[in-house]
Motif scaffolding. Sequence first.
Motif, PDB file in Angstrom:
ATOM      1  N   ARG A 274       4.478  12.567  11.646  1.00  0.00           N
ATOM      2  CA  ARG A 274       3.204  12.023  11.199  1.00  0.00           C
ATOM      3  C   ARG A 274       3.150  10.499  11.311  1.00  0.00           C
ATOM      4  NH1 ARG A 274       2.296  14.228   5.267  1.00  0.00           N
ATOM      5  NH2 ARG A 274       0.410  12.966   5.575  1.00  0.00           N
ATOM      6  N   LEU A 275       4.278   9.864  11.571  1.00  0.00           N
ATOM      7  CA  LEU A 275       4.311   8.401  11.597  1.00  0.00           C
ATOM      8  C   LEU A 275       3.800   7.841  12.917  1.00  0.00           C
ATOM      9  CD1 LEU A 275       7.801   7.584  10.006  1.00  0.00           C
ATOM     10  CD2 LEU A 275       5.573   7.708   8.871  1.00  0.00           C
TER      11      LEU A 275
ATOM     12  N   GLU B 226       6.960  -2.864   9.838  1.00  0.00           N
ATOM     13  CA  GLU B 226       5.751  -2.369   9.179  1.00  0.00           C
ATOM     14  C   GLU B 226       5.548  -2.965   7.793  1.00  0.00           C
ATOM     15  OE1 GLU B 226       3.383   0.015  10.585  1.00  0.00           O
ATOM     16  OE2 GLU B 226       4.449  -0.938  12.233  1.00  0.00           O
TER      17      GLU B 226
ATOM     18  N   PRO C 292       0.820  -1.218   0.000  1.00  0.00           N
ATOM     19  CA  PRO C 292       0.000   0.000   0.000  1.00  0.00           C
ATOM     20  C   PRO C 292       0.857   1.272   0.000  1.00  0.00           C
ATOM     21  CG  PRO C 292      -0.742  -1.560   1.678  1.00  0.00           C
ATOM     22  CD  PRO C 292       0.575  -2.054   1.179  1.00  0.00           C
ATOM     23  N   GLY C 293       0.271   2.350  -0.495  1.00  0.00           N
ATOM     24  CA  GLY C 293       0.981   3.621  -0.561  1.00  0.00           C
ATOM     25  C   GLY C 293       1.439   4.120   0.794  1.00  0.00           C
ATOM     26  N   GLN C 294       0.630   3.889   1.839  1.00  0.00           N
ATOM     27  CA  GLN C 294       1.012   4.371   3.163  1.00  0.00           C
ATOM     28  C   GLN C 294       2.239   3.640   3.689  1.00  0.00           C
ATOM     29  OE1 GLN C 294      -2.232   3.692   5.846  1.00  0.00           O
ATOM     30  NE2 GLN C 294      -2.209   1.472   5.603  1.00  0.00           N
ATOM     31  N   VAL C 295       2.402   2.370   3.277  1.00  0.00           N
ATOM     32  CA  VAL C 295       3.588   1.621   3.689  1.00  0.00           C
ATOM     33  C   VAL C 295       4.828   2.178   2.991  1.00  0.00           C
ATOM     34  CG1 VAL C 295       4.719  -0.631   3.687  1.00  0.00           C
ATOM     35  CG2 VAL C 295       2.277  -0.453   4.216  1.00  0.00           C
ATOM     36  N   TRP C 296       4.693   2.527   1.710  1.00  0.00           N
ATOM     37  CA  TRP C 296       5.810   3.147   1.004  1.00  0.00           C
ATOM     38  C   TRP C 296       6.183   4.483   1.650  1.00  0.00           C
ATOM     39  CZ3 TRP C 296       9.061   0.681  -1.763  1.00  0.00           C
ATOM     40  CH2 TRP C 296       8.673  -0.381  -2.594  1.00  0.00           C
ATOM     41  N   PHE C 297       5.171   5.231   2.085  1.00  0.00           N
ATOM     42  CA  PHE C 297       5.444   6.512   2.753  1.00  0.00           C
ATOM     43  C   PHE C 297       6.222   6.287   4.038  1.00  0.00           C
ATOM     44  CE2 PHE C 297       4.225   9.677   5.972  1.00  0.00           C
ATOM     45  CZ  PHE C 297       4.680  10.839   5.357  1.00  0.00           C
ATOM     46  N   ARG C 298       5.753   5.349   4.871  1.00  0.00           N
ATOM     47  CA  ARG C 298       6.439   5.075   6.130  1.00  0.00           C
ATOM     48  C   ARG C 298       7.867   4.578   5.878  1.00  0.00           C
ATOM     49  NH1 ARG C 298       1.331   2.765   7.968  1.00  0.00           N
ATOM     50  NH2 ARG C 298       2.127   0.681   7.479  1.00  0.00           N
TER      51      ARG C 298
END
Length: 440
Positions: free
Chosen positions: A192-193, A133, A12-18
């Motif tokens: 934000r994490l 994560e 997911p995109g949020q995992v790439w962000f983290r």
Amino acid sequence: METSRAAEPRIPGQVWFRTSVAGMASYLDAAAIISTGTALVLYQEPLGLTVGDIGRLSALLTFMIAVGALVGGRLGDLYGRKRVFMVTMALYTVGAALMVVAGGPALLYVGVVLLGIAVGADLPVSLAMIAEEAPEGARGRLVSFSHILWLVGILAAQLLGIIVGNMGQTGGRALYVHLTVVAIVTMVLRARLPESHLWAAAHQGDPALAPAATGGGPGQAAPGDSVDLGTLKQLLRGPFLAPMLAVALFYALVNIGANTGGQFNTYMYVNLAGSTVQLASTVSFITFGIAFGATYLLMRIVDGSNRMRWFTVMAVFYTAGYLVPAILGVHLWTLVTMGVVGSIAGAIAGEPMFKIWAQELFPTVYRSTAQGVMIAITRVVAAVVALWTPTLLDSSPSLLFFFVAACIACGALIGIFWINRYPRVADDEVEEVSAAPAAR
């Protein structure tokens, strides 16, 4: 040679962000080392730096990264990933800012100490966050992605070196302005994490995850399942001691090549090959760009069955790359050859494999501490080597390159015949360690 692997899970995109925000530790580590190597050459005459100062400052940076990793890894297991890497970014910002305004050697030493401690403390906790994560089946790929960020850090520093290489001490200050700005932006994004869910589960008594996070199976009380989950004592007396020593030795040996090339690349091009800072940065920019392709290949093969075959082949090339200037002498073309071969082979048989093994072989509550110990050992070794590197490059460069080639070859043998036989912790960390598949 096939890149055999299971179907890749969707990330997911949020995992790439983290992953990207946490992985900025690798960017800032590489950028700090490369920028310092270039800046010290630019500061050399204006700030009155001697060859001894350059060697000591380079060694001190590496040594303080070791100290930071040891302390930060421990604190990351005790107090959480996010708390530690927020503090490290604040400290990194201060250290880089001091390097910007330094008017002489004294302030450079202070800045190097802060910069090294900060990046060292950040590395183990950020890598642990990425691994914890990651979706099932994607841990190796996401940890490998941190090496992409490491390469971006190198490329950014080299590109700046091309631009500011003829600007003297102003160019050196510009390199550290870049580090300061990136650290501030990273700190803002990290706010934000959320905390690592596996670390939080282990510390809050989640019945499904907490036991497994220490290496036991669901419903089992694992060793060290207490408030003090990250102690060195439990690592040193438990089943994870031997893997920790093996991976630490591997990383210490192969990192000598990467650290020598990173810290003293500009020095070798300018003082030995008779080139310029701009050309050194340009060549390095190109050769490290090649490493992007090699790292993408690593991301494709790292979770598959042919990983160690690729590792073995690339280890041979990695060793051979350092034999070129050792045998044929230090010239522009031999340094370029060494850089190209090292960028390709080192992506698969070098530091990225340490990052992967360090996540696979240790459960959540030991992971950050174990990485801190391994990084500390590696950077102390690199600091000792860096202390003498400028002198050895001036007196007998061939001897140095033969030494580096031998270190890489020994590290490869450790990876093939020692590390490769240990089982890995399951991707979701719910299975028992004893039942996990071998990391091959």
